[in-house]
Write a protein that holds these residues in place. Structure first.
Motif, PDB file in Angstrom:
ATOM      1  N   THR A   1       0.877  -1.165   0.000  1.00 20.96           N
ATOM      2  CA  THR A   1       0.000   0.000   0.000  1.00 20.96           C
ATOM      3  C   THR A   1       0.915   1.215   0.000  1.00 20.96           C
ATOM      4  OG1 THR A   1      -1.702  -1.174   1.235  1.00 20.96           O
ATOM      5  CG2 THR A   1      -1.803   1.236   1.256  1.00 20.96           C
ATOM      6  N   VAL A   2       0.773   2.053  -1.019  1.00 20.12           N
ATOM      7  CA  VAL A   2       1.612   3.229  -1.172  1.00 20.12           C
ATOM      8  C   VAL A   2       0.730   4.456  -1.012  1.00 20.12           C
ATOM      9  CG1 VAL A   2       3.219   4.449  -2.691  1.00 20.12           C
ATOM     10  CG2 VAL A   2       3.114   1.953  -2.740  1.00 20.12           C
ATOM     11  N   GLU A   3       1.086   5.312  -0.037  1.00 21.08           N
ATOM     12  CA  GLU A   3       0.264   6.476   0.287  1.00 21.08           C
ATOM     13  C   GLU A   3       0.078   7.410  -0.905  1.00 21.08           C
ATOM     14  OE1 GLU A   3       1.009  10.260   3.024  1.00 21.08           O
ATOM     15  OE2 GLU A   3       0.832   8.399   4.171  1.00 21.08           O
TER      16      GLU A   3
ATOM     17  N   GLY B   1       2.714  -2.780   4.224  1.00 20.83           N
ATOM     18  CA  GLY B   1       2.441  -4.093   3.665  1.00 20.83           C
ATOM     19  C   GLY B   1       1.732  -4.962   4.681  1.00 20.83           C
ATOM     20  N   GLU B   2       0.759  -5.688   4.248  1.00 19.26           N
ATOM     21  CA  GLU B   2      -0.008  -6.574   5.121  1.00 19.26           C
ATOM     22  C   GLU B   2       0.581  -7.976   5.166  1.00 19.26           C
ATOM     23  OE1 GLU B   2      -2.545  -5.823   7.189  1.00 19.26           O
ATOM     24  OE2 GLU B   2      -2.083  -3.759   6.625  1.00 19.26           O
ATOM     25  N   ASN B   3       1.153  -8.403   4.050  1.00 18.52           N
ATOM     26  CA  ASN B   3       1.654  -9.766   3.957  1.00 18.52           C
ATOM     27  C   ASN B   3       3.173  -9.796   4.107  1.00 18.52           C
ATOM     28  OD1 ASN B   3      -0.966 -10.724   3.369  1.00 18.52           O
ATOM     29  ND2 ASN B   3      -0.706 -10.089   1.243  1.00 18.52           N
ATOM     30  N   SER B   4       3.665 -10.680   4.968  1.00 18.74           N
ATOM     31  CA  SER B   4       5.105 -10.820   5.158  1.00 18.74           C
ATOM     32  C   SER B   4       5.746 -11.368   3.888  1.00 18.74           C
ATOM     33  CB  SER B   4       5.397 -11.773   6.317  1.00 18.74           C
ATOM     34  OG  SER B   4       4.902 -11.231   7.521  1.00 18.74           O
ATOM     35  N   GLY B   5       6.971 -10.933   3.650  1.00 17.92           N
ATOM     36  CA  GLY B   5       7.706 -11.439   2.498  1.00 17.92           C
ATOM     37  C   GLY B   5       8.473 -10.342   1.783  1.00 17.92           C
ATOM     38  N   LYS B   6       9.037 -10.716   0.643  1.00 16.67           N
ATOM     39  CA  LYS B   6       9.840  -9.786  -0.146  1.00 16.67           C
ATOM     40  C   LYS B   6       9.088  -9.394  -1.415  1.00 16.67           C
ATOM     41  CE  LYS B   6      14.176 -11.500   1.587  1.00 16.67           C
ATOM     42  NZ  LYS B   6      15.571 -11.702   1.337  1.00 16.67           N
TER      43      LYS B   6
END
Length: 133
Positions: free
Chosen positions: A70-72, A96-101
């Motif tokens: 999510t980018v403001e 980001g809501e989901n962990s990871g790269k």
């Protein structure tokens, strides 16, 4: 003083993956970012020796692929760039809501000048590696 504007040859597929890249006229620093759900990424535009950031040019940076983040703000214009000496930087708020790269992909239009000539760079790709914890 006579000023001329020279459009440079487009750099062959220059990608910035968490490092400094550019030409002899500039470098762009876009360090990797690790988020604990939310944070900010910084993009620093540093002119090469003898050049300075052209504050009169309608510089812009556009997020072209959020990579699931999510980018403001997805479009930045000249007024959003923070001038620091001969350089300019942008801070990009993201989460980001989901962990990871993932990767945040952007393009930039900007200009750097000497006392005699200005160089204009268009659609320069920038990519920041982002890790969400």
């Amino acid at each position: 003083m006579r000023r001329s504007i020279i459009a440079p040859v487009v750099l062959a597929m220059m990608f910035i993956l968490g490092c400094s890249k550019g030409s002899s006229d500039y470098t762009i620093d876009a360090a990797p970012v690790t988020l604990a759900k939310a944070g900010k990424a910084e993009v620093v535009f540093s002119p090469g020796a003898g050049y300075k950031w052209n504050a009169d040019f309608p510089a812009k940076l556009t997020v072209v692929d959020k990579g699931g983040l999510t980018v403001e703000q997805t479009a930045y214009k000249r007024e959003d760039f923070i001038l620091e000496g001969d350089s300019a930087k942008l801070s990009i708020e993201l989460s980001g809501e989901n962990s990871g790269k993932t990767n945040l992909k952007m393009t930039a239009n900007f200009s750097v000048c000497t006392d005699e000539v200005c160089r204009i760079f268009r659609e320069i790709p920038i990519e920041i590696a982002v890790t969400v914890q």
